[in-house]
Design a protein around this motif. Structure first.
Motif, PDB file in Angstrom:
ATOM      1  N   ARG A  17      65.156  56.991  22.551  1.00 48.27           N
ATOM      2  CA  ARG A  17      66.477  56.906  21.798  1.00 48.27           C
ATOM      3  C   ARG A  17      66.174  57.285  19.953  1.00 48.27           C
ATOM      4  O   ARG A  17      66.895  58.200  19.419  1.00 48.27           O
ATOM      5  CB  ARG A  17      67.363  55.499  21.133  1.00 48.27           C
ATOM      6  N   ALA A  18      65.158  56.628  19.501  1.00 48.86           N
ATOM      7  CA  ALA A  18      64.660  56.467  17.985  1.00 48.86           C
ATOM      8  C   ALA A  18      64.644  58.411  18.133  1.00 48.86           C
ATOM      9  O   ALA A  18      64.411  58.989  17.326  1.00 48.86           O
ATOM     10  CB  ALA A  18      63.742  56.033  17.532  1.00 48.86           C
ATOM     11  N   LEU A  19      63.514  58.839  18.676  1.00 48.17           N
ATOM     12  CA  LEU A  19      62.775  60.279  19.199  1.00 48.17           C
ATOM     13  C   LEU A  19      63.969  61.119  19.170  1.00 48.17           C
ATOM     14  O   LEU A  19      64.348  62.548  18.393  1.00 48.17           O
ATOM     15  CB  LEU A  19      61.478  61.063  19.642  1.00 48.17           C
ATOM     16  N   ALA A  20      65.096  60.483  19.952  1.00 48.45           N
ATOM     17  CA  ALA A  20      67.243  61.708  19.759  1.00 48.45           C
ATOM     18  C   ALA A  20      67.434  61.691  18.993  1.00 48.45           C
ATOM     19  O   ALA A  20      67.607  62.976  18.504  1.00 48.45           O
ATOM     20  CB  ALA A  20      67.448  60.921  21.123  1.00 48.45           C
ATOM     21  N   GLY A  21      66.897  60.620  18.079  1.00 47.90           N
ATOM     22  CA  GLY A  21      68.243  60.624  16.486  1.00 47.90           C
ATOM     23  C   GLY A  21      67.338  61.841  15.343  1.00 47.90           C
ATOM     24  O   GLY A  21      68.231  62.076  14.801  1.00 47.90           O
ATOM     25  N   PHE A  22      65.645  61.964  15.876  1.00 43.82           N
ATOM     26  CA  PHE A  22      65.293  62.596  14.774  1.00 43.82           C
ATOM     27  C   PHE A  22      65.437  64.108  15.091  1.00 43.82           C
ATOM     28  O   PHE A  22      65.894  64.884  14.229  1.00 43.82           O
ATOM     29  CB  PHE A  22      64.349  62.472  15.058  1.00 43.82           C
TER      30      PHE A  22
END
Length: 121
Positions: A17-22
């Motif tokens: 989720r964090a990497l997708a947000g980036f």
């Protein structure tokens, strides 16, 4: 005639989720959670990116040929390298190779350590 059609490019990481947000901050688009281990970024007018949770994930090292090499990287075309650089750094990217300002490309790592390039359009 092609034998297949590319569906999605998937990146391994510890926190999908964090990497997708980036990448949503870099490319735009909508983040869709399939389940806690698989997240998809629907990129407008582009190829979807998926992010897969891997327990014990170890980021690639750039440049390394002996172990943990980059294995894959994304080239992202931008109209203004300096502006795009400021943006990706604000989103959490790290500079890997951007010292030569005469080149038409610069190398960064996303928050999970995957190398990517910003390339002048």
């Amino acid at each position: 005639m092609a034998l297949a059609k590319l569906d999605v490019v998937a990146l391994d990481c510890a926190d999908p989720r964090a990497l997708a947000g980036f990448y949503a901050g870099v490319l735009g688009g909508e983040v869709e959670t399939e389940d806690e281990g698989w997240v998809v970024l629907k990129v407008p007018d582009g190829q979807d990116l998926a992010f897969q949770k891997v327990d014990g994930y170890t980021p690639p090292e750039w440049p390394r040929a002996d172990r943990n090499s980059q294995q894959l990287h994304l080239d992202l075309t931008v109209p203004d390298l300096d502006e795009a650089e400021r943006g990706v750094l604000e989103l959490g990217a790290k500079v890997l190779d951007a010292e030569d300002r005469s080149r038409t490309w610069r190398v960064y790592a996303d928050p999970a350590g995957h190398p990517f390039c910003l390339c002048a359009s």
